[in-house]
Design a protein around this motif. Structure first.
Motif, PDB file in Angstrom:
ATOM      1  N   GLU A  93      -5.875  -4.896  10.311  1.00 42.77           N
ATOM      2  CA  GLU A  93      -4.811  -3.939  10.594  1.00 42.77           C
ATOM      3  C   GLU A  93      -5.103  -3.200  11.899  1.00 42.77           C
ATOM      4  OE1 GLU A  93      -2.683  -2.774   6.759  1.00 42.77           O
ATOM      5  OE2 GLU A  93      -4.414  -1.472   6.893  1.00 42.77           O
ATOM      6  N   ASN A 149       0.877  -1.177   0.000  1.00 42.45           N
ATOM      7  CA  ASN A 149       0.000   0.000   0.000  1.00 42.45           C
ATOM      8  C   ASN A 149       0.907   1.217   0.000  1.00 42.45           C
ATOM      9  OD1 ASN A 149      -1.828   2.034   0.430  1.00 42.45           O
ATOM     10  ND2 ASN A 149      -2.184   1.541   2.586  1.00 42.45           N
ATOM     11  N   LYS A 151       0.168   4.281  -0.356  1.00 43.32           N
ATOM     12  CA  LYS A 151      -0.454   5.498   0.203  1.00 43.32           C
ATOM     13  C   LYS A 151      -0.190   6.687  -0.734  1.00 43.32           C
ATOM     14  CE  LYS A 151       0.356   3.464   4.690  1.00 43.32           C
ATOM     15  NZ  LYS A 151       0.218   3.611   6.116  1.00 43.32           N
ATOM     16  N   GLU A 187      -6.749   4.897   7.487  1.00 41.77           N
ATOM     17  CA  GLU A 187      -6.482   6.324   7.231  1.00 41.77           C
ATOM     18  C   GLU A 187      -7.688   6.976   6.551  1.00 41.77           C
ATOM     19  OE1 GLU A 187      -2.745   5.684   5.259  1.00 41.77           O
ATOM     20  OE2 GLU A 187      -1.914   5.030   7.181  1.00 41.77           O
ATOM     21  N   ALA A 192      -0.795  -0.248  15.123  1.00 43.97           N
ATOM     22  CA  ALA A 192       0.420  -0.870  14.560  1.00 43.97           C
ATOM     23  C   ALA A 192       0.768  -0.309  13.191  1.00 43.97           C
ATOM     24  CB  ALA A 192       0.237  -2.383  14.469  1.00 43.97           C
ATOM     25  N   ILE A 193      -0.092   0.581  12.660  1.00 49.36           N
ATOM     26  CA  ILE A 193       0.149   1.073  11.298  1.00 49.36           C
ATOM     27  C   ILE A 193       1.118   2.247  11.307  1.00 49.36           C
ATOM     28  CG2 ILE A 193      -0.917   2.117   9.265  1.00 49.36           C
ATOM     29  CD1 ILE A 193      -3.381   0.512   9.823  1.00 49.36           C
ATOM     30  N   GLY A 194       2.226   2.053  10.635  1.00 44.72           N
ATOM     31  CA  GLY A 194       3.221   3.120  10.481  1.00 44.72           C
ATOM     32  C   GLY A 194       3.890   3.514  11.790  1.00 44.72           C
ATOM     33  N   LEU A 243      -0.670  -6.768   4.300  1.00 44.98           N
ATOM     34  CA  LEU A 243      -0.820  -5.482   3.626  1.00 44.98           C
ATOM     35  C   LEU A 243       0.316  -4.624   4.189  1.00 44.98           C
ATOM     36  CD1 LEU A 243      -2.442  -3.814   1.612  1.00 44.98           C
ATOM     37  CD2 LEU A 243      -3.959  -3.120   3.456  1.00 44.98           C
ATOM     38  N   ILE A 244       1.161  -4.171   3.286  1.00 48.80           N
ATOM     39  CA  ILE A 244       2.447  -3.606   3.689  1.00 48.80           C
ATOM     40  C   ILE A 244       2.530  -2.142   3.299  1.00 48.80           C
ATOM     41  CG2 ILE A 244       4.956  -4.012   3.624  1.00 48.80           C
ATOM     42  CD1 ILE A 244       3.310  -6.583   4.209  1.00 48.80           C
ATOM     43  N   GLY A 245       2.680  -1.259   4.272  1.00 48.21           N
ATOM     44  CA  GLY A 245       2.811   0.167   3.977  1.00 48.21           C
ATOM     45  C   GLY A 245       4.269   0.535   3.777  1.00 48.21           C
ATOM     46  N   GLY A 246       4.898   1.018   4.850  1.00 47.78           N
ATOM     47  CA  GLY A 246       6.270   1.526   4.780  1.00 47.78           C
ATOM     48  C   GLY A 246       7.245   0.623   4.038  1.00 47.78           C
ATOM     49  N   SER A 261       3.036  -2.493  10.255  1.00 47.20           N
ATOM     50  CA  SER A 261       4.487  -2.596  10.439  1.00 47.20           C
ATOM     51  C   SER A 261       5.037  -3.999  10.164  1.00 47.20           C
ATOM     52  CB  SER A 261       4.887  -2.123  11.844  1.00 47.20           C
ATOM     53  OG  SER A 261       4.484  -0.783  12.032  1.00 47.20           O
ATOM     54  N   MET A 262       4.440  -4.679   9.180  1.00 48.56           N
ATOM     55  CA  MET A 262       5.008  -5.969   8.756  1.00 48.56           C
ATOM     56  C   MET A 262       6.273  -5.663   7.960  1.00 48.56           C
ATOM     57  SD  MET A 262       3.187  -9.019   6.609  1.00 48.56           S
ATOM     58  CE  MET A 262       2.550 -10.388   7.509  1.00 48.56           C
ATOM     59  N   GLY A 291      -1.869  -6.582   8.687  1.00 48.41           N
ATOM     60  CA  GLY A 291      -1.185  -5.347   8.287  1.00 48.41           C
ATOM     61  C   GLY A 291      -0.854  -4.521   9.518  1.00 48.41           C
ATOM     62  N   HIS A 345      -9.490   1.576   4.352  1.00 51.11           N
ATOM     63  CA  HIS A 345      -8.235   1.673   5.109  1.00 51.11           C
ATOM     64  C   HIS A 345      -8.442   2.584   6.319  1.00 51.11           C
ATOM     65  CE1 HIS A 345      -4.086   2.651   6.145  1.00 51.11           C
ATOM     66  NE2 HIS A 345      -3.774   1.510   5.563  1.00 51.11           N
TER      67      HIS A 345
HETATM   68  C1  PEP Z   1      -0.886   0.061   5.877  1.00 55.95           C
HETATM   69  O1  PEP Z   1      -0.879   1.229   5.558  1.00 55.95           O
HETATM   70  O2  PEP Z   1      -1.801  -0.670   5.483  1.00 55.95           O
HETATM   71  C2  PEP Z   1       0.205  -0.439   6.721  1.00 55.95           C
HETATM   72  C3  PEP Z   1       0.111  -1.640   7.220  1.00 55.95           C
HETATM   73  O3  PEP Z   1       1.263   0.403   6.930  1.00 55.95           O
HETATM   74  P1  PEP Z   1       2.650   0.039   7.658  1.00 55.95           P
HETATM   75  O4  PEP Z   1       3.119  -1.279   7.082  1.00 55.95           O
HETATM   76  O5  PEP Z   1       3.570   1.155   7.336  1.00 55.95           O
HETATM   77  O6  PEP Z   1       2.377  -0.091   9.126  1.00 55.95           O
END
Ligand code: PEP
Length: 251
Positions: free
Chosen positions: A167, A10, A12, A97, A171-173, A232-235, A213-214, A211, A95
């Motif tokens: 998610e 993802n 973003k 956000e 834990a997100i970001g 689901l992977i952000g950063g 910070s994986m 999802g 999501h």
């Molecule tokens: C996300 O935005 O869905 C997410 C999981 O972000 P992050 O991996 O950066 O925590």
């Protein structure tokens, strides 16, 4: 029936077209032998470029949202037909956000989801609790409501087509990951809710991602859990090497 894991990025609101091109070119050879399904969900302006660059590869392209309406006076929205025309196959819906900053609700998630399914986009529906909700022991009730209302009126056949991303918002970001036990417990709970919404056979077909910070360091342990079917992977999806190490977690 075995569920094929799906690791999706993802992006973003990151990556201009030039940056997207460089990232995808670097990523392609690194994930070529991946055993799981691989997708990148990218900003609208990157979809066409990403789809062209990923054509003939094992990387699928997705969007980060979709309008519930087919067309018309919805300034700032984007339709399913537009996404499909640009080359999107997947779409993230609900999501945290979007829920936190843009007023997304379970009801609007449900409307977007129905449109995505009707148009043949593959939805990734996000659910998850905030830190406050977890601390007040409300995780299960919050997630049950998100799933029951978000997936309202879907046939079992359609439920089976949905990917759920659990998610935890905290834990997100943030660099904080749910422990593999916490993630497994909640994802197993999601599957039980899906069995009530549809039926057990359908629930066993649904892929449920974790999802939050994986990353290359924690992916193996998370993916070793019975009910976790991907991430689901952000950063970590913004760096080709990191994302490829998550994708190639089985190596
Ligand atoms: C996300 O935005 O869905 C997410 C999981 O972000 P992050 O991996 O950066 O925590």
């Amino acid at each position: 029936m075995a569920r094929k894991p799906i690791i999706a990025g993802n992006w973003k609101m990151n990556m201009t077209k030039v940056e997207a091109t460089a990232l995808i070119e670097e990523l392609k050879p690194l994930v070529v032998g991946a055993k799981c399904e691989v997708a990148i969900c990218v900003p609208y302006t990157d979809i066409e470029t990403a789809a062209a660059l990923c054509k003939g590869t094992n990387i699928k392209v997705g969007a980060e949202n979709v309008a519930w309406a087919e067309k018309g006076a919805f300034t700032g929205e984007i339709s399913a037909d537009m996404l499909l025309e640009a080359g999107a196959e997947y779409v993230i819906i609900g999501h945290s956000e979007r829920r936190q900053y843009f007023g997304e609700t379970n009801e609007s998630v449900n409307k977007r989801l129905k449109t995505a399914l009707a148009k043949g986009l593959k939805p990734i529906v996000c659910v998850g609790e905030t830190l406050d909700q977890r601390e007040k022991n409300r995780t299960k009730s919050v997630i049950r409501k998100q799933l029951v209302e978000g997936l309202a009126d879907l046939t079992a056949e359609d439920v089976a087509k949905v990917v759920i991303a659990y998610e935890p918002v905290w834990a997100i970001g943030t660099g904080k990951t749910a422990t593999s036990e916490q993630a497994e417990e909640t994802i197993k709970f999601c599957r039980n809710v899906l069995a009530k919404i549809a039926d057990r056979k359908t629930a066993n077909k649904v892929r449920i991602q974790y999802g939050g910070s994986m990353n290359p360091k924690n992916v193996k342990e998370l993916m070793a859990q019975k009910d976790i079917d991907g991430g689901l992977i952000g950063g970590a999806s913004l760096k080709a090497v990191d994302f490829s190490q998550v994708v190639n977690y089985q190596d």
